[in-house]
Design an enzyme around this catalytic site. Structure first.
Site, mmCIF file in Angstrom:
data_model
loop_
_atom_site.group_PDB
_atom_site.id
_atom_site.type_symbol
_atom_site.label_atom_id
_atom_site.label_comp_id
_atom_site.label_asym_id
_atom_site.label_seq_id
_atom_site.Cartn_x
_atom_site.Cartn_y
_atom_site.Cartn_z
ATOM 1 N N GLU A 89 0.833 -1.208 0.000
ATOM 2 C CA GLU A 89 0.000 0.000 0.000
ATOM 3 C C GLU A 89 0.866 1.255 0.000
ATOM 4 O OE1 GLU A 89 -3.563 -0.636 2.238
ATOM 5 O OE2 GLU A 89 -3.801 1.499 2.645
ATOM 6 N N GLU A 133 1.892 1.720 -3.467
ATOM 7 C CA GLU A 133 0.734 2.217 -4.226
ATOM 8 C C GLU A 133 0.527 3.708 -3.961
ATOM 9 O OE1 GLU A 133 -2.910 0.324 -3.017
ATOM 10 O OE2 GLU A 133 -4.027 1.031 -4.778
ATOM 11 N N CYS A 150 -8.671 -2.233 4.083
ATOM 12 C CA CYS A 150 -8.489 -3.422 4.919
ATOM 13 C C CYS A 150 -9.694 -3.698 5.814
ATOM 14 C CB CYS A 150 -7.220 -3.313 5.747
ATOM 15 S SG CYS A 150 -7.073 -1.751 6.597
ATOM 16 N N SER A 159 -7.734 1.460 -1.986
ATOM 17 C CA SER A 159 -6.493 0.752 -2.302
ATOM 18 C C SER A 159 -6.845 -0.599 -2.923
ATOM 19 C CB SER A 159 -5.700 0.549 -1.019
ATOM 20 O OG SER A 159 -4.730 -0.457 -1.217
ATOM 21 N N LYS A 163 -15.224 -9.679 8.806
ATOM 22 C CA LYS A 163 -14.181 -10.511 8.188
ATOM 23 C C LYS A 163 -14.745 -11.854 7.730
ATOM 24 C CE LYS A 163 -10.563 -7.794 8.604
ATOM 25 N NZ LYS A 163 -9.755 -7.399 7.436
ATOM 26 N N GLU A 218 -16.045 -10.952 4.417
ATOM 27 C CA GLU A 218 -14.900 -10.703 3.538
ATOM 28 C C GLU A 218 -14.272 -12.021 3.078
ATOM 29 O OE1 GLU A 218 -11.167 -9.363 5.343
ATOM 30 O OE2 GLU A 218 -11.065 -7.749 3.871
ATOM 31 N N GLU A 239 -13.955 -11.732 -4.721
ATOM 32 C CA GLU A 239 -12.781 -10.922 -5.080
ATOM 33 C C GLU A 239 -11.529 -11.362 -4.318
ATOM 34 O OE1 GLU A 239 -15.657 -9.741 -4.016
ATOM 35 O OE2 GLU A 239 -16.334 -8.018 -5.200
ATOM 36 N N CYS A 291 -10.237 -1.818 15.168
ATOM 37 C CA CYS A 291 -10.596 -3.232 15.378
ATOM 38 C C CYS A 291 -10.631 -3.644 16.852
ATOM 39 C CB CYS A 291 -9.616 -4.131 14.675
ATOM 40 S SG CYS A 291 -9.649 -3.927 12.911
HETATM 41 FE FE1 HC0 Z 1 -8.060 -5.578 11.978
HETATM 42 FE FE2 HC0 Z 1 -6.451 -5.929 10.055
HETATM 43 S S1 HC0 Z 1 -6.141 -4.508 11.790
HETATM 44 S S2 HC0 Z 1 -8.609 -5.249 9.801
HETATM 45 O O1 HC0 Z 1 -8.656 -3.710 12.009
HETATM 46 O O2 HC0 Z 1 -5.702 -3.886 8.142
HETATM 47 O O3 HC0 Z 1 -10.212 -7.598 11.977
HETATM 48 O O4 HC0 Z 1 -7.051 -6.564 14.595
HETATM 49 O O5 HC0 Z 1 -6.639 -8.234 11.480
HETATM 50 O O6 HC0 Z 1 -6.757 -8.143 7.982
HETATM 51 O O7 HC0 Z 1 -3.654 -6.716 10.352
HETATM 52 C C1 HC0 Z 1 -9.459 -6.785 12.089
HETATM 53 C C2 HC0 Z 1 -7.546 -6.134 13.689
HETATM 54 C C3 HC0 Z 1 -6.954 -7.142 11.318
HETATM 55 C C4 HC0 Z 1 -6.619 -7.268 8.723
HETATM 56 C C5 HC0 Z 1 -4.668 -6.457 10.201
HETATM 57 C C6 HC0 Z 1 -5.970 -4.717 8.797
HETATM 58 FE FE1 SF4 Z 2 -13.546 -2.943 10.243
HETATM 59 FE FE2 SF4 Z 2 -14.523 -3.180 12.686
HETATM 60 FE FE3 SF4 Z 2 -13.878 -5.312 11.302
HETATM 61 FE FE4 SF4 Z 2 -11.956 -3.734 12.189
HETATM 62 S S1 SF4 Z 2 -13.351 -4.918 13.431
HETATM 63 S S2 SF4 Z 2 -12.087 -4.630 10.165
HETATM 64 S S3 SF4 Z 2 -12.911 -1.738 12.038
HETATM 65 S S4 SF4 Z 2 -15.484 -3.901 10.783
#
Ligand code: HC0
Ligand code: SF4
Ligand code: SF4
Length: 572
Positions: A276, A279, A296, A316, A355, A358, A363, A501
């Protein structure tokens, strides 16, 4: 200040304080259910009533006035509270023994506190609808007490508004618009509704048995990785104080659960910074598609898809850290270990419900394999550790496996708001200047202010105007300001959850009362920054294994192979 009388004792309080807050400050534990500070103030449950003159009034929305005489513990008050709770219980699925919120249910606590020993009212039951459509969030109306806390979290705080009150009277339910399934709604899977729910009406879509099955399958090689924010919260599930770092115990527990390799998503975070950061520099020199926005956070990505589709080009192209790490595990690491990628199962332990969504996105796959197979929340990991009978608190620390077990301090801070920006700036600054930074800490992007702005000047004179945003309500504000042309940046870090997070929808749930007493965000963020300080390597580009991975496999950041494995595109 003003003076009021609570239960015969005069007390001086700040003007504007609610009676509930004033009483709690005096050590009087008025029970409540629907009230959640900063999220919901609807006074709908009427469990917090007090007597003022001849009337019973909900104390959570009652602003104290000079000379007010309040009684919190009369027979009339206690009877009214019990009646409210008994009515809730009469229409509640009382399968408490098998409820996911067992032990942490606020309705159960209040009911116990009020000495309710049997459910007096019986009669018709309202909606028992269950919605299992979403890969991230489950809704169970039979557990719902209509407190509205989830509606406040989704609508007021996140400005998503995917769920709300529907129908009237006895038929009232919390539902999506037009009664669609959650999967077909505008829900971004952030899980903030789960964190707000006092009971078991909202939970994550559990994948515990899927992971147990993979571990038990002799043909599968099961690799686990853990997000930065999990290690600073997991201990809470075992009674350790908020903000305890349990990295070594977590690794030891994962080995005992039977995972074949225990890797660190902090490594993936370092890899993300390399990709990133590169980028960003190339977009800066071409002047195109700025600001570069981080991608992310899958809650944020889906929020963009629903609300700001014309700005998706600003995201990104980098996959998120755990997705990058999954792709590297199923290519480079598979080759090193001599295992067919198809036989590898990648499990990500995340503080996050989004997640899960995700992980299943098309993708985020290559060669017909998902980069990550299963995502478990911090809570699900705790549940597995308990099920396995592991004495977590007394585990001896163990270290992650190689080669993806080394993460820099920059990778560690991804878990809190400002972390990705700080990590990126550490690397971008040093790589463009060629000289080491005196101090690695960019305090300007730290802290819990909703929108943080900062400009740094690179040695070559280029400026990077940065904005760091957390919480989707704040993100919406900033995006609208961008659209109106009032703001302009080069780089934006956006996290859907307030604080980043560390307060994700998969983290240990904190009840409303504890949340008033302890600053959870600050305590977990402090632990994250201590993880960084404890590392000798604090910049992503100095992670020795990042160097090896580029030398042996990827070539350079943003190389052809890096693009194939580590980047993607979101379009609508
Ligand atoms: Fe997070 Fe991550 S920091 S999204 O907020 O970028 O879930 O803890 O693992 O993938 O590293 C969440 C936290 C992660 C990812 C990382 C990012
Ligand atoms: Fe996004 Fe919240 Fe998941 Fe972190 S915990 S990746 S801020 S939705
Ligand atoms: Fe709203 Fe987030 Fe819950 Fe979805 S997961 S309903 S977006 S609070």
């Amino acid at each position: 200040t003003i003076k009021i009388m609570i239960d015969g004792a005069e007390t001086e309080i700040v003007k504007g304080t609610t009676v509930l807050e004033a009483a709690r400050d005096q050590g009087i534990n008025i029970p409540s259910l629907c009230y959640l500070k900063g999220v919901n103030h609807s006074s709908s449950c009427r469990v917090c009533v007090v007597e003022v003159g001849p009337r019973l009034i909900a104390s959570c929305t009652l602003i104290a006035e000079e000379g007010m005489k309040i009684l919190t513990n009369t027979k009339k008050v206690r009877d009214a509270r019990r009646t409210s709770v008994e009515l809730l219980l009469s229409d509640h699925d009382r399968e408490c023994l098998s409820c996911s919120r067992g032990g942490g249910c606020e309705l159960q606590t209040v009911s116990n506190d009020l000495n309710i020993r049997k459910v007096t009212y019986t009669g018709e039951q309202s909606s028992r609808e269950k919605d299992y459509s979403s890969p991230a969030i489950l809704r169970d109306a039979s557990k719902c007490i209509l407190c509205g806390r989830c509606v406040g979290a989704c609508g007021t705080v996140q400005t998503v508004g995917a769920i709300g009150f529907a129908k009237r009277g006895f038929d009232t339910v919390i539902s999506t618009a037009f009664g669609r399934s959650l999967a077909d709604s505008t829900c971004v899977n952030c899980g903030q509704c789960i964190m707000a729910c006092p009971v078991g009406a909202l939970t994550e879509h559990e994948n515990i048995s899927d992971v147990w099955n993979a571990i038990a399958d002799p043909d599968k090689y099961v690799v686990v990785q853990t997000a930065p924010a999990v290690r600073v919260a997991l201990g809470e599930e075992f009674g350790l104080p908020v903000g305890t770092r349990t990295t070594g115990k977590m690794v030891a527990a994962l080995r005992r659960l039977g995972f074949d390799k225990v890797f660190d998503t902090n490594f993936g975070a370092d890899l993300t910074i390399m990709e990133e950061g590169t980028e960003l520099l190339s977009r800066l020199s071409s002047g195109q598609k700025l600001p570069l926005m981080t991608s992310c956070c899958p809650g944020w990505v889906k929020f963009m898809e629903h609300n700001f589709p014309d700005m998706l080009v600003n995201l990104s192209t980098c996959k998120s850290p755990h997705e990058m790490e999954g792709a590297v595990i199923k290519s480079y690491v598979a080759g090193k270990l001599g295992i067919e990628p198809q036989n590898i199962v990648v499990v990500s332990i995340m503080p996050c419900t989004a997640k899960k969504f995700e992980g299943a996105r098309e993708e985020l796959a290559h060669e017909n394999m998902q980069d990550v197979d299963w995502v478990l929340t911090t809570r699900e990991l705790a549940a597995m550790i308990k099920e396995a009978g592991i004495d977590f608190v007394n585990l001896k620390d163990e270290a992650f496996d190689h080669p993806l077990g080394i993460g820099s301090g920059a990778g560690a801070i991804f878990g809190t708001t400002g972390g990705v920006a700080e990590a990126a700036l550490r690397t971008v600054f040093e790589l463009t200047s060629g000289t080491p930074l005196d101090t690695v800490e960019y305090t300007a992007v730290r802290g819990m202010t909703g929108i943080k702005e900062n400009t740094i000047e690179l040695p070559d004179g280029k400026q990077i105007r940065t904005a760091v945003v957390h919480g989707l309500g704040n993100a919406r504000k900033l995006m609208e300001a961008l659209q109106r042309g009032e703001k302009s940046y080069d780089f934006m870090e956006v996290m859907a959850c307030a604080g980043g997070c560390i307060t994700g929808g998969g983290q240990p749930i904190v009840d409303a009362k504890t949340a008033e007493q302890i600053d959870i965000k600050a305590a977990r963020a402090k632990a994250i920054y201590s993880e960084d300080e404890a590392q000798t390597i604090r910049k992503s580009h100095n992670n020795p294994f990042i160097k090896v991975l580029y030398e042996e496999f990827l070539g350079e950041p943003n190389s052809h192979l890096a693009h194939e494995l580590l980047h993607t595109h979101y379009t609508v």
